[in-house]
Scaffold this motif. Structure first.
Motif, PDB file in Angstrom:
ATOM      1  N   LYS A 493      -2.204   3.161   5.387  1.00 61.33           N
ATOM      2  CA  LYS A 493      -2.470   1.675   5.058  1.00 61.33           C
ATOM      3  C   LYS A 493      -1.218   0.818   5.788  1.00 61.33           C
ATOM      4  O   LYS A 493      -0.038   1.272   6.097  1.00 61.33           O
ATOM      5  CB  LYS A 493      -2.255   1.485   3.547  1.00 61.33           C
ATOM      6  CG  LYS A 493      -3.138   2.330   2.810  1.00 61.33           C
ATOM      7  CD  LYS A 493      -4.508   1.646   2.870  1.00 61.33           C
ATOM      8  CE  LYS A 493      -5.742   2.303   2.054  1.00 61.33           C
ATOM      9  NZ  LYS A 493      -6.924   1.734   2.116  1.00 61.33           N
ATOM     10  N   VAL A 494      -1.813  -0.388   6.223  1.00 61.50           N
ATOM     11  CA  VAL A 494      -0.759  -1.305   6.820  1.00 61.50           C
ATOM     12  C   VAL A 494      -0.447  -2.471   5.819  1.00 61.50           C
ATOM     13  O   VAL A 494      -1.648  -3.083   5.515  1.00 61.50           O
ATOM     14  CB  VAL A 494      -1.369  -1.912   7.917  1.00 61.50           C
ATOM     15  CG1 VAL A 494      -0.669  -2.831   8.823  1.00 61.50           C
ATOM     16  CG2 VAL A 494      -1.688  -0.570   9.107  1.00 61.50           C
ATOM     17  N   VAL A 495       0.882  -2.544   5.753  1.00 63.24           N
ATOM     18  CA  VAL A 495       1.097  -3.671   4.597  1.00 63.24           C
ATOM     19  C   VAL A 495       2.289  -4.416   5.305  1.00 63.24           C
ATOM     20  O   VAL A 495       3.024  -3.980   6.283  1.00 63.24           O
ATOM     21  CB  VAL A 495       1.689  -2.688   3.389  1.00 63.24           C
ATOM     22  CG1 VAL A 495       0.561  -2.096   2.761  1.00 63.24           C
ATOM     23  CG2 VAL A 495       2.860  -2.069   3.607  1.00 63.24           C
ATOM     24  N   LYS A 496       2.462  -5.671   4.579  1.00 64.02           N
ATOM     25  CA  LYS A 496       3.460  -6.475   4.954  1.00 64.02           C
ATOM     26  C   LYS A 496       4.706  -6.318   4.301  1.00 64.02           C
ATOM     27  O   LYS A 496       4.481  -5.758   3.159  1.00 64.02           O
ATOM     28  CB  LYS A 496       3.034  -7.990   4.812  1.00 64.02           C
ATOM     29  CG  LYS A 496       1.879  -8.481   5.664  1.00 64.02           C
ATOM     30  CD  LYS A 496       1.654  -9.953   5.199  1.00 64.02           C
ATOM     31  CE  LYS A 496       0.582 -10.599   5.982  1.00 64.02           C
ATOM     32  NZ  LYS A 496       0.248 -11.925   5.818  1.00 64.02           N
ATOM     33  N   ALA A 497       5.854  -6.404   4.650  1.00 68.38           N
ATOM     34  CA  ALA A 497       7.023  -6.348   4.134  1.00 68.38           C
ATOM     35  C   ALA A 497       7.023  -7.136   2.769  1.00 68.38           C
ATOM     36  O   ALA A 497       6.517  -8.272   2.752  1.00 68.38           O
ATOM     37  CB  ALA A 497       8.420  -6.496   5.138  1.00 68.38           C
ATOM     38  N   GLU A 498       7.602  -6.576   1.791  1.00 72.37           N
ATOM     39  CA  GLU A 498       7.499  -7.464   0.564  1.00 72.37           C
ATOM     40  C   GLU A 498       8.674  -8.647   0.461  1.00 72.37           C
ATOM     41  O   GLU A 498       9.833  -8.393   0.958  1.00 72.37           O
ATOM     42  CB  GLU A 498       7.914  -6.243  -0.578  1.00 72.37           C
ATOM     43  CG  GLU A 498       7.936  -6.954  -2.135  1.00 72.37           C
ATOM     44  CD  GLU A 498       6.621  -7.126  -2.870  1.00 72.37           C
ATOM     45  OE1 GLU A 498       6.488  -7.507  -3.755  1.00 72.37           O
ATOM     46  OE2 GLU A 498       5.691  -6.620  -2.108  1.00 72.37           O
ATOM     47  N   LYS A 499       8.387  -9.898   0.152  1.00 74.85           N
ATOM     48  CA  LYS A 499       9.352 -10.743   0.108  1.00 74.85           C
ATOM     49  C   LYS A 499       9.818 -10.785  -1.231  1.00 74.85           C
ATOM     50  O   LYS A 499       9.321 -10.700  -2.305  1.00 74.85           O
ATOM     51  CB  LYS A 499       8.395 -11.945   0.301  1.00 74.85           C
ATOM     52  CG  LYS A 499       9.288 -13.506   0.083  1.00 74.85           C
ATOM     53  CD  LYS A 499       8.400 -14.590   0.139  1.00 74.85           C
ATOM     54  CE  LYS A 499       9.438 -15.969   0.047  1.00 74.85           C
ATOM     55  NZ  LYS A 499       8.415 -17.210   0.059  1.00 74.85           N
ATOM     56  N   LEU A 500      11.377 -11.089  -1.122  1.00 76.36           N
ATOM     57  CA  LEU A 500      12.108 -11.148  -2.471  1.00 76.36           C
ATOM     58  C   LEU A 500      11.859 -12.553  -3.030  1.00 76.36           C
ATOM     59  O   LEU A 500      12.009 -13.696  -2.605  1.00 76.36           O
ATOM     60  CB  LEU A 500      13.564 -10.983  -2.096  1.00 76.36           C
ATOM     61  CG  LEU A 500      14.555 -11.232  -3.344  1.00 76.36           C
ATOM     62  CD1 LEU A 500      14.442  -9.902  -4.342  1.00 76.36           C
ATOM     63  CD2 LEU A 500      15.591 -11.033  -2.701  1.00 76.36           C
TER      64      LEU A 500
END
Length: 693
Positions: A493-500
């Motif tokens: 799975k390709v995901v984006k980094a989680e934004k704080l």
């Protein structure tokens, strides 16, 4: 000055007098007119002055009362009061835009800066539809026309492809200017195409919102016409009723728009000065007199921070953003089990009653914030691994038949999964005569699958969890872990980094609860100096957790706002216990007068401020009272449905009577309050007449 003695007959005689004698130039009205059934118009204040002369013999004078008082008396007697400024009606169809204002031209819609909307509706034959306003949405703004179009044609807009939405025409100020296009699902997407605060958000209940350009009253005529052309029927049209703005309204609009971007830069990206204060301090308590809008301010700040300075109306947040805000109100019976965690009744499978440990509202909220905080610290690779594991777990439990699909441990012990929830896996072990039911930790199984390791025996799991001895549940954890891996897809799975993200918890009436009973050991954890793992604690029910050694902490991205009325100190030691952990900010009675903008009528707003100020000055003159007993602007928002007299008798008078009860000369004090506010008791005959009416 008593103008309540005037009755309807006095007013009719006054109108007859004015018909015969005219109105002196100094008594003509600039803002309002009394309109009779046959359309004749008269200045309200002068009508009242003449009617009073007829009723009492007093001189014809308008010096000792104002327009609001005159309008109020006339409306109570059944007369119609209208604004004197001319209204214009614009009909928008698929083929043309026609206004009763002869100056209007579609080639110069920037002129819309000078007009204010009064009424907006959609017509299809005899059917008339107005805007279904969302909670807290202001009535008849520059955004109401396009929002109504979105309301009418929402399904058709949703059905458009992403490309069609981005190419959808919204605005063109004149034939030589660019056509502004685009309906976007988020503010961030909108700003990628046009970095401005001139936009509207149309929130939907079950899907992405619509974000598009919008500025003045005419700026979305092109969008509305395009909706009519693409989706409407031949008789569809939108009707916009509007008037010219006065100088004050024009000035206010331009001051607002020119200051918005400056405010965002000055206040570290936020519109509200208190927002930066909260971000810096972590915990704030707004204190002061009742009705000063402290709770409303708290939601404004939460919205401001979560939207990164783009919104101050909570209802404009998306459903996902609203999960970053929680609101609770303390009261004397509120306790630890409501706020942190506690035992709650549960119906067992066999019909008997039992108890289970459940998280309280604050702990659930902190868990959401902590999950975001911890994910924001992880790499994309780890996040991809976790999401892949979660999908595999969900797929596994979706596909099995609870209570009938059999599983085996390494030693051949058969068991069935009877139920699952977010935290637990419930299993049945028919062959075990001693313990035939067991509750496993969903978190343990999740960690095993997320790890990516290839566990071959129970001791591997024991070592993974850092234990010296295996627990009874590890055999079943291992069996379920193996069953999930068999069904797990190898696709990455390709995901984006989680934004704080920032999470804001609002506690209304924070001083009405017994703080030590509600917070318990969390007193330590909420301290701004002990956020994160440095402030982790064991909760009171830690021994009942699946992992008794696990600690609870409040992450850096949690902010707490409390509100309290200074005159309602339910817990004597409150200030001493909380002073070091919270920043206390006083909100005075006149600090939030901007709330009264919702009244829209400028004269009504000014009269409300005048009466509030006069009453508050009189309150502080009483020896045993001070600024904490003054009344705030929130009380005067009731003027949307009440008269000034009704506001006094139904809201303010009972409150003030509670303040002065038992004082020397209680009746005299209330009389001074009444006169300062501008309320006059009706005479006996007038009261009887009102009862009959």
């Amino acid at each position: 000055m008593v103008i309540q003695q005037i009755n309807k007959q006095h007013v009719l005689e006054a109108i007859h007098y004015i018909d015969e004698n005219g109105v002196p130039d100094r008594n003509t009205s600039t803002g309002y007119v009394l309109v009779t059934e046959d359309g004749r118009k008269y200045p309200p204040k002068y009508v009242i002055a003449v009617a009073r002369n007829i009723a009492t013999g007093d001189n014809i004078s308008t010096e000792d009362f104002n327009t609001i008082q005159a309008n109020s008396v006339l409306e109570k007697l059944g007369f119609t009061i209208d604004t004197k400024r001319e209204k214009y009606v614009m009909n928008i169809t698929a083929d043309e835009v026609v206004s009763t204002d002869e100056r209007f031209t579609i080639d110069n819609i920037s002129a819309g800066d000078n007009y204010k909307p009064l009424e907006i509706y959609f017509k299809r034959g005899d059917v008339r539809i107005s805007r279904n306003y969302k909670k807290s949405e202001k009535r008849n703004t520059n955004q109401t026309l396009p929002r109504l179009a979105c309301q009418i044609y929402e399904k058709q807009i949703v059905a458009l492809s992403n490309w069609d939405k981005e190419q959808f025409p919204i605005c063109q100020y004149n034939p030589n200017s660019e056509i502004i296009c685009g309906i976007f699902s988020t503010i961030d997407e909108f700003k990628k195409h046009r970095n401005t605060i001139e936009y509207l958000v149309y929130s939907r209940d079950d899907g992405p919102q619509f974000v598009m350009y919008c500025w003045n009253i005419f700026s979305t005529i092109m969008f509305v016409q395009e909706c009519l052309k693409r989706f409407g029927e031949s008789e569809d049209k939108f009707v916009l009723v509007y008037r010219e703005k006065d100088k004050k309204e024009n000035k206010q609009v331009y001051e607002d728009i020119t200051s918005n971007e400056e405010l965002v830069q000055t206040l570290n990206g936020y519109r509200n000065p208190y927002s930066s204060m909260l971000v810096h301090s972590k915990n704030i308590i707004f204190r002061g007199a009742p009705g000063t809008g402290k709770s409303y301010l708290a939601k404004e700040i939460a919205t401001d921070i979560i939207s990164d300075g783009y919104e101050d109306d909570y209802e404009m947040l998306s459903d996902e953003q609203k999960k970053q805000v929680e609101f609770v109100q303390f009261h004397p019976s509120y306790d630890y089990s409501d706020f942190v965690e506690g035992l709650r009744p549960k119906m067992n499978d066999d019909g008997s009653m039992g108890f289970e440990l459940q998280d309280g509202i604050f702990k659930k909220f902190v868990e959401r914030a902590r999950e975001n905080y911890e994910k924001s610290q992880k790499s994309k690779e780890i996040l991809e691994q976790e999401i892949s594991a979660q999908e595999a777990i969900s797929k596994f439990f979706d596909e099995i038949n609870l209570g009938s699909d059999m599983f085996k441990t390494l030693r051949g012990s058969e068991f069935y999964i009877t139920d699952v929830d977010e935290k637990h896996i419930y299993i049945s072990i028919p062959e075990n005569e001693t313990v035939n039911k067991l509750t496993l930790s969903m978190d343990e199984v999740k960690k095993l699958v997320e790890s990516g390791e290839d566990f071959q025996k129970i001791s591997d799991i024991t070592h993974f969890f850092g234990k010296q001895f295996a627990s009874q549940g590890y055999s079943y954890d291992f069996a379920i872990y193996k069953a999930i891996l068999e069904k797990k897809s190898v696709q990455k799975k390709v995901v984006k980094a989680e934004k704080l993200k920032k999470y804001i918890f609002i506690i209304d009436e924070i001083n009405r609860g017994e703080i030590s009973k509600i917070l318990g050991e969390l007193f330590f954890a909420i301290d701004p100096g002990y956020r994160g793992k440095s402030g982790e604690v064991s909760t009171q029910y830690a021994n009942m957790h699946s992992n008794p050694t696990e600690k609870f902490y409040i992450p850096e991205n949690v902010y707490i706002i409390g509100t309290m009325n200074d005159i309602d100190r339910s817990v004597d030691s409150f200030d001493f216990a909380m002073r070091r952990r919270f920043r206390f900010v006083e909100i005075k009675a006149d600090d939030r007068l901007d709330m009264l903008d919702i009244l829209e009528n400028e004269e009504l707003k000014e009269e409300a401020i005048r009466r509030m100020s006069a009453l508050n000055k009189e309150i502080v003159k009483v020896d045993d009272l001070n600024e904490n007993y003054q009344v705030g602007a929130a009380y005067f928002l009731k003027l949307k449905s009440l008269s000034f007299d009704e506001l006094w008798t139904d809201s303010l008078k009972p409150l003030l009577q509670d303040y002065v009860r038992g004082m020397y000369d209680e009746e005299g004090i209330m009389d001074r309050f009444s006169r300062a506010y501008g309320y006059m008791e009706p005479v006996e005959g007038e009261l009887d007449e009102a009862v009959q009416d």
